[in-house]
Design an enzyme around this catalytic site. Structure first.
Site, PDB file in Angstrom:
ATOM      1  N   HIS A  49       0.886  -1.208  -0.031  1.00 32.68           N
ATOM      2  CA  HIS A  49       0.023  -0.062   0.022  1.00 32.68           C
ATOM      3  C   HIS A  49       0.842   1.273   0.090  1.00 32.68           C
ATOM      4  CE1 HIS A  49      -3.282  -2.470   2.192  1.00 32.68           C
ATOM      5  NE2 HIS A  49      -3.671  -2.507   1.071  1.00 32.68           N
ATOM      6  N   LYS A  97     -15.340  -8.450   4.051  1.00 29.16           N
ATOM      7  CA  LYS A  97     -14.058  -8.529   5.022  1.00 29.16           C
ATOM      8  C   LYS A  97     -14.436  -8.499   6.422  1.00 29.16           C
ATOM      9  CE  LYS A  97     -10.900  -7.039   1.261  1.00 29.16           C
ATOM     10  NZ  LYS A  97      -9.699  -5.899   0.852  1.00 29.16           N
ATOM     11  N   ARG A 132      -1.145  -6.367  -8.338  1.00 34.66           N
ATOM     12  CA  ARG A 132      -0.101  -7.343  -8.019  1.00 34.66           C
ATOM     13  C   ARG A 132      -0.164  -8.406  -8.830  1.00 34.66           C
ATOM     14  NH1 ARG A 132      -2.727  -7.880  -1.918  1.00 34.66           N
ATOM     15  NH2 ARG A 132      -4.456  -8.493  -3.526  1.00 34.66           N
ATOM     16  N   SER A 169      -2.969  -7.622   2.765  1.00 32.72           N
ATOM     17  CA  SER A 169      -3.276  -7.602   4.372  1.00 32.72           C
ATOM     18  C   SER A 169      -4.117  -8.512   4.770  1.00 32.72           C
ATOM     19  CB  SER A 169      -4.377  -6.429   4.413  1.00 32.72           C
ATOM     20  OG  SER A 169      -4.024  -5.236   3.889  1.00 32.72           O
TER      21      SER A 169
END
Length: 167
Positions: free
Chosen positions: A18, A42, A92, A130
């Site tokens: 990040h 989440k 990513r 994360s």
């Protein structure tokens, strides 16, 4: 005219990946608004307030005008409220691209005045997520390569409070 960009995410916790996107995104706009949100799919380790404080602390030394703002709305509505013309997203892997490509298309249908810009994460940071950082920490693994020392301390303290898995 001030170029404003929005970098949205849950940042639970904020990772070195990040931070890479934040540093690079801040160079592309005059003001970067980091939108901290809660994703209903989440389950966060940290509260919204804790995540905002964490991001604020971590970006304090990053060059550029950076604002950290909470939001709980459609991203394009948030971008409009902030006066943003750009959404900054980090990529990513191929899986990220497929999801982000679809989201960018939907967002453009909602608000064609806002462009989405994709930044590839630094190669060394591409595997960081994360979700994986939290999982590694929950099993007592070392997360020092993925987050700053301050974030590492916060994650370890939280894991100790909620209880480590496998112990």
């Amino acid at each position: 005219m001030t170029r404003i960009g929005v970098y949205p995410g849950t940042f639970d916790p904020v990772t070195l990946g990040h931070m890479d996107i934040i540093r690079r995104g801040a160079k592309l706009v005059d003001r970067l608004v980091i939108g901290v949100t809660t994703n209903p799919s989440k389950s966060p380790m940290f509260t919204l307030q804790e995540r905002m404080e964490m991001v604020r602390r971590e970006v304090a030394d990053v060059a550029g005008e950076i604002h950290v703002v909470a939001f709980d709305s459609l991203l394009m509505d948030f971008a409009e409220r902030e006066g943003a013309k750009v959404i900054v997203r980090g990529l990513r892997a191929v899986a990220d691209f497929e999801y982000e490509y679809q989201m960018a298309g939907m967002n453009q249908q909602i608000n064609p005045r806002v462009e989405t810009v994709f930044l590839m994460a630094d190669v060394a940071l591409q595997p960081i997520a994360s979700r994986l950082v939290k999982e590694i920490a929950m099993y007592g693994g070392n997360i020092a390569k993925f987050v700053t020392p301050a974030v590492r301390t916060q994650v370890i303290e939280r894991v100790e409070r909620i209880g480590r898995k496998g112990s």
